[in-house]
Motif scaffolding. Structure first.
Motif, PDB file in Angstrom:
ATOM      1  N   THR A 183       0.865  -1.180   0.000  1.00 28.04           N
ATOM      2  CA  THR A 183       0.000   0.000   0.000  1.00 28.04           C
ATOM      3  C   THR A 183       0.901   1.230   0.000  1.00 28.04           C
ATOM      4  O   THR A 183       2.131   1.112   0.005  1.00 28.04           O
ATOM      5  CB  THR A 183      -0.959   0.015   1.201  1.00 28.04           C
ATOM      6  OG1 THR A 183      -1.944   1.045   1.001  1.00 28.04           O
ATOM      7  CG2 THR A 183      -0.233   0.281   2.512  1.00 28.04           C
ATOM      8  N   VAL A 184       0.302   2.403  -0.031  1.00 29.36           N
ATOM      9  CA  VAL A 184       1.072   3.660   0.049  1.00 29.36           C
ATOM     10  C   VAL A 184       0.507   4.475   1.209  1.00 29.36           C
ATOM     11  O   VAL A 184      -0.703   4.563   1.390  1.00 29.36           O
ATOM     12  CB  VAL A 184       0.998   4.463  -1.263  1.00 29.36           C
ATOM     13  CG1 VAL A 184       1.845   3.793  -2.321  1.00 29.36           C
ATOM     14  CG2 VAL A 184      -0.430   4.605  -1.767  1.00 29.36           C
ATOM     15  N   TYR A 230      -2.676  -2.098  -2.857  1.00 23.82           N
ATOM     16  CA  TYR A 230      -3.817  -1.240  -2.521  1.00 23.82           C
ATOM     17  C   TYR A 230      -3.405   0.215  -2.698  1.00 23.82           C
ATOM     18  O   TYR A 230      -2.889   0.850  -1.783  1.00 23.82           O
ATOM     19  CB  TYR A 230      -4.298  -1.531  -1.092  1.00 23.82           C
ATOM     20  CG  TYR A 230      -4.874  -2.927  -0.964  1.00 23.82           C
ATOM     21  CD1 TYR A 230      -6.112  -3.244  -1.505  1.00 23.82           C
ATOM     22  CD2 TYR A 230      -4.156  -3.940  -0.329  1.00 23.82           C
ATOM     23  CE1 TYR A 230      -6.640  -4.530  -1.408  1.00 23.82           C
ATOM     24  CE2 TYR A 230      -4.674  -5.224  -0.227  1.00 23.82           C
ATOM     25  CZ  TYR A 230      -5.908  -5.506  -0.773  1.00 23.82           C
ATOM     26  OH  TYR A 230      -6.425  -6.783  -0.685  1.00 23.82           O
ATOM     27  N   ASN A 231      -3.644   0.717  -3.888  1.00 21.91           N
ATOM     28  CA  ASN A 231      -3.258   2.078  -4.246  1.00 21.91           C
ATOM     29  C   ASN A 231      -4.377   3.053  -3.872  1.00 21.91           C
ATOM     30  O   ASN A 231      -5.495   2.651  -3.527  1.00 21.91           O
ATOM     31  CB  ASN A 231      -2.972   2.154  -5.745  1.00 21.91           C
ATOM     32  CG  ASN A 231      -2.046   3.305  -6.111  1.00 21.91           C
ATOM     33  OD1 ASN A 231      -1.819   4.212  -5.320  1.00 21.91           O
ATOM     34  ND2 ASN A 231      -1.504   3.264  -7.315  1.00 21.91           N
ATOM     35  N   ALA A 265       7.699   4.017  -8.538  1.00 24.36           N
ATOM     36  CA  ALA A 265       8.607   2.880  -8.342  1.00 24.36           C
ATOM     37  C   ALA A 265       7.859   1.697  -7.735  1.00 24.36           C
ATOM     38  O   ALA A 265       8.039   0.545  -8.165  1.00 24.36           O
ATOM     39  CB  ALA A 265       9.773   3.287  -7.436  1.00 24.36           C
ATOM     40  N   LEU A 266       6.997   1.973  -6.746  1.00 22.68           N
ATOM     41  CA  LEU A 266       6.243   0.878  -6.115  1.00 22.68           C
ATOM     42  C   LEU A 266       5.217   0.302  -7.091  1.00 22.68           C
ATOM     43  O   LEU A 266       5.053  -0.924  -7.183  1.00 22.68           O
ATOM     44  CB  LEU A 266       5.560   1.363  -4.835  1.00 22.68           C
ATOM     45  CG  LEU A 266       4.825   0.274  -4.053  1.00 22.68           C
ATOM     46  CD1 LEU A 266       5.773  -0.835  -3.610  1.00 22.68           C
ATOM     47  CD2 LEU A 266       4.112   0.867  -2.834  1.00 22.68           C
ATOM     48  N   GLU A 267       4.538   1.181  -7.802  1.00 22.65           N
ATOM     49  CA  GLU A 267       3.549   0.707  -8.791  1.00 22.65           C
ATOM     50  C   GLU A 267       4.209  -0.217  -9.818  1.00 22.65           C
ATOM     51  O   GLU A 267       3.681  -1.296 -10.138  1.00 22.65           O
ATOM     52  CB  GLU A 267       2.902   1.913  -9.486  1.00 22.65           C
ATOM     53  CG  GLU A 267       1.945   2.690  -8.591  1.00 22.65           C
ATOM     54  CD  GLU A 267       1.582   4.064  -9.142  1.00 22.65           C
ATOM     55  OE1 GLU A 267       0.543   4.599  -8.720  1.00 22.65           O
ATOM     56  OE2 GLU A 267       2.335   4.611  -9.975  1.00 22.65           O
ATOM     57  N   LYS A 268       5.370   0.185 -10.295  1.00 22.14           N
ATOM     58  CA  LYS A 268       6.091  -0.605 -11.298  1.00 22.14           C
ATOM     59  C   LYS A 268       6.530  -1.956 -10.725  1.00 22.14           C
ATOM     60  O   LYS A 268       6.368  -3.005 -11.363  1.00 22.14           O
ATOM     61  CB  LYS A 268       7.315   0.185 -11.786  1.00 22.14           C
ATOM     62  CG  LYS A 268       8.152  -0.549 -12.822  1.00 22.14           C
ATOM     63  CD  LYS A 268       9.408   0.248 -13.169  1.00 22.14           C
ATOM     64  CE  LYS A 268      10.335  -0.561 -14.072  1.00 22.14           C
ATOM     65  NZ  LYS A 268      11.621   0.109 -14.310  1.00 22.14           N
ATOM     66  N   GLY A 280      -4.375   2.801   2.647  1.00 26.57           N
ATOM     67  CA  GLY A 280      -4.265   3.456   3.947  1.00 26.57           C
ATOM     68  C   GLY A 280      -2.953   3.115   4.613  1.00 26.57           C
ATOM     69  O   GLY A 280      -2.052   2.533   3.999  1.00 26.57           O
ATOM     70  N   ILE A 281      -2.841   3.482   5.877  1.00 23.17           N
ATOM     71  CA  ILE A 281      -1.628   3.183   6.633  1.00 23.17           C
ATOM     72  C   ILE A 281      -1.494   1.665   6.717  1.00 23.17           C
ATOM     73  O   ILE A 281      -2.448   0.966   7.049  1.00 23.17           O
ATOM     74  CB  ILE A 281      -1.691   3.802   8.042  1.00 23.17           C
ATOM     75  CG1 ILE A 281      -1.914   5.328   7.943  1.00 23.17           C
ATOM     76  CG2 ILE A 281      -0.413   3.506   8.809  1.00 23.17           C
ATOM     77  CD1 ILE A 281      -2.157   5.998   9.277  1.00 23.17           C
ATOM     78  N   VAL A 282      -0.314   1.162   6.432  1.00 27.61           N
ATOM     79  CA  VAL A 282      -0.089  -0.280   6.314  1.00 27.61           C
ATOM     80  C   VAL A 282      -0.560  -1.042   7.557  1.00 27.61           C
ATOM     81  O   VAL A 282      -1.120  -2.136   7.451  1.00 27.61           O
ATOM     82  CB  VAL A 282       1.396  -0.556   5.977  1.00 27.61           C
ATOM     83  CG1 VAL A 282       2.326  -0.153   7.100  1.00 27.61           C
ATOM     84  CG2 VAL A 282       1.602  -1.994   5.561  1.00 27.61           C
ATOM     85  N   HIS A 283      -0.371  -0.450   8.749  1.00 26.15           N
ATOM     86  CA  HIS A 283      -0.741  -1.150   9.986  1.00 26.15           C
ATOM     87  C   HIS A 283      -2.226  -0.979  10.339  1.00 26.15           C
ATOM     88  O   HIS A 283      -2.694  -1.513  11.334  1.00 26.15           O
ATOM     89  CB  HIS A 283       0.135  -0.689  11.145  1.00 26.15           C
ATOM     90  CG  HIS A 283       1.595  -0.749  10.821  1.00 26.15           C
ATOM     91  ND1 HIS A 283       2.179  -1.868  10.280  1.00 26.15           N
ATOM     92  CD2 HIS A 283       2.581   0.187  10.937  1.00 26.15           C
ATOM     93  CE1 HIS A 283       3.466  -1.622  10.066  1.00 26.15           C
ATOM     94  NE2 HIS A 283       3.720  -0.392  10.446  1.00 26.15           N
TER      95      HIS A 283
END
Length: 467
Positions: free
Chosen positions: A61-62, A99-100, A86-89, A107-110
């Motif tokens: 996620t971002v 989860y973009n 970079a993450l999308e690629k 959301g926040i990863v945690h």
């Protein structure tokens, strides 16, 4: 077999082997990645011609660098946009679930991993983020890792780790009105110190934790790392199972029944032996606020900033540093200190229950003149659910800004930053120098309810006076 803790059981189940260094090669069941610590790790894989070994065990996620006011692409911040791309690629290249923004689950990863049911009891979990300990609330063993370790997990699905000792932290009794999970963990860290947990996993036990919701338990485990522990966890129980049932990735049908049976079996045995046991009484915990530059420098709202003479000699140097940086005098009350910015959000306190509790205090009130106050939901789902309940309207009518999901002013790797020497009342997890984006900005950690009290009064205030 002798009685064991949950930590021992989960560690043993995931041990691949013992390395020549004496460390354990540990299988990682779930690898969570985001846009900040993964680009270099993926670059290292490419340099070595390696693939992600188990892409189905990696979820992205971002959160850290995403703006919370305007999320239109491309981002104004060029570096942030590069990280996103970079993450999308990389996710596309390695077939990783991502989860973009706009997916409905970003959301926040945690925050997103628990709400999706990805986080489950008995798992080993790793993420390139300090506060991965959050997932221990489910009876998982979860580690924050560095970029080179992110590379290792991507390539091998394992980590080289030294086994920890286990400290049982018992808190018993009912929390007084106006006292929350955030106060409990700040009180524990204040008592045991920011280095007290070095070399340990913290097992949170006792009737206070048993009475807590999953989201409250996540708040406590989130900050185990701030007390020096490598991870923190709570044994899974009916509260855990009730939270997970029906979530996207939770087992279904017969698999659910089997899962609950196994999850129950990994609980620490009643006669398990611990390396250390510490006990607290819930009735003795008050609303707690940090006054210094570490999460261990905290006091009850009705106490004064401690004097050097009242501290162990080993803590006096950093206390002097904190007095100077925070512009505070030893022996002075913290209550009444003017605040400039009030932030509700982060992986510690950006969940739906946090927003509900804060809204109770914000309803019918107004943010004090000159105070910038804003609320940042922890995920797109949290935002949607909060809006369905009308929480956004309560905050907006009170004078708070209502934002898009992200880490926001927890660490300020985005446009949300303190200016100059502003003071922030923050529901986040770190009050280090410069943490919120200004090299002279000052952070006071507290519960979301206490942040509302500060926003309304325009100064550090006791939330119990708003009850």
């Amino acid at each position: 077999m002798s009685a064991r803790t949950l930590f021992d059981k989960v560690w043993d189940y995931h041990t691949v082997g013992i390395l020549p260094s004496g460390q354990t090669q540990l299988l990682i069941g779930l690898h969570l990645i985001h846009e900040v610590t993964s680009p270099q790790a993926f670059a290292m894989l490419r340099e070595r011609g390696l693939k992600v070994l188990y892409p189905d065990r990696t979820v992205a996620t971002v959160d850290h660098i995403v703006p919370t006011d305007n999320q239109a692409r491309p981002f104004v911040d060029v570096l942030a946009e590069e990280m996103m791309q970079a993450l999308e690629k990389s996710c596309k290249e390695h077939n990783i679930r991502f989860y973009n923004i706009g997916s409905g689950s970003q959301g926040i990863v945690h925050v997103i991993a628990p709400e999706l049911g990805l986080t489950q009891p008995g798992m080993t979990i790793a993420c390139g983020d300090s506060h991965t300990s959050t997932h221990g609330a489910f009876g998982a063993i979860a580690f924050g890792i560095g970029t080179s370790q992110v590379r290792d997990v991507l390539a091998s699905q394992t980590l080289a780790l030294s086994k920890l000792k286990v400290r049982k932290i018992e808190v018993n009794g009912k929390l007084p009105a106006g006292v929350y999970a955030k106060d409990v963990i700040l009180h524990i860290i204040r008592t045991l110190g920011v280095k007290g947990g070095v070399g340990y996993a913290y097992e949170f036990a006792g009737t206070t934790f048993e009475q807590m919701s999953m989201e409250e338990r996540m708040t406590v485990c989130n900050m185990a790392i701030e007390g020096g522990a490598r991870c923190g966890y709570v044994n899974p129980d009916e509260v855990t199972f009730e939270y997970l049932k029906g979530r996207d990735f939770a087992p279904k049908g017969e698999d659910w029944e089997k899962a609950v049976e196994w999850w129950t079996s990994i609980r620490s045995d009643e006669d398990a032996v611990y390396d250390d046991v510490v006990t607290f009484e819930a009735a003795e915990i008050a609303p707690t606020v940090t006054w210094g530059i570490t999460p261990g420098q905290g006091i009850a709202i009705n106490e004064v900033v401690p004097t050097p003479e009242s501290m162990p000699e080993s803590e006096r140097a950093i206390a002097q540093e904190a007095y100077h940086y925070m512009h505070l005098s030893p022996g002075a009350p913290l209550q009444g200190t003017k605040v400039d910015v009030c932030f509700i959000g982060s992986c510690t306190n950006g969940r739906l229950s946090d927003l509900r509790e804060a809204a109770k205090y914000a309803r019918g009130k107004r943010v004090a003149e000159g105070v910038k106050a804003f609320v940042v939901p922890g995920s797109e789902r949290v935002k949607q659910e909060a809006e369905a309940e009308g929480l956004d309207k309560i905050f907006l009518e009170a004078g708070f800004e209502w934002r898009e999901p992200g880490c926001s002013m927890c660490l300020a790797m985005n446009p949300d930053k303190l200016q100059g020497n502003q003071i922030s009342a923050s529901s986040s997890n770190r009050n280090f120098k410069g943490r919120q984006g200004s090299s002279t900005g000052r952070t006071l950690l507290m519960s979301p309810a206490m942040v509302v009290a500060a926003a309304v009064k325009g100064e550090v205030a006791d939330v119990r006076e708003l009850l």
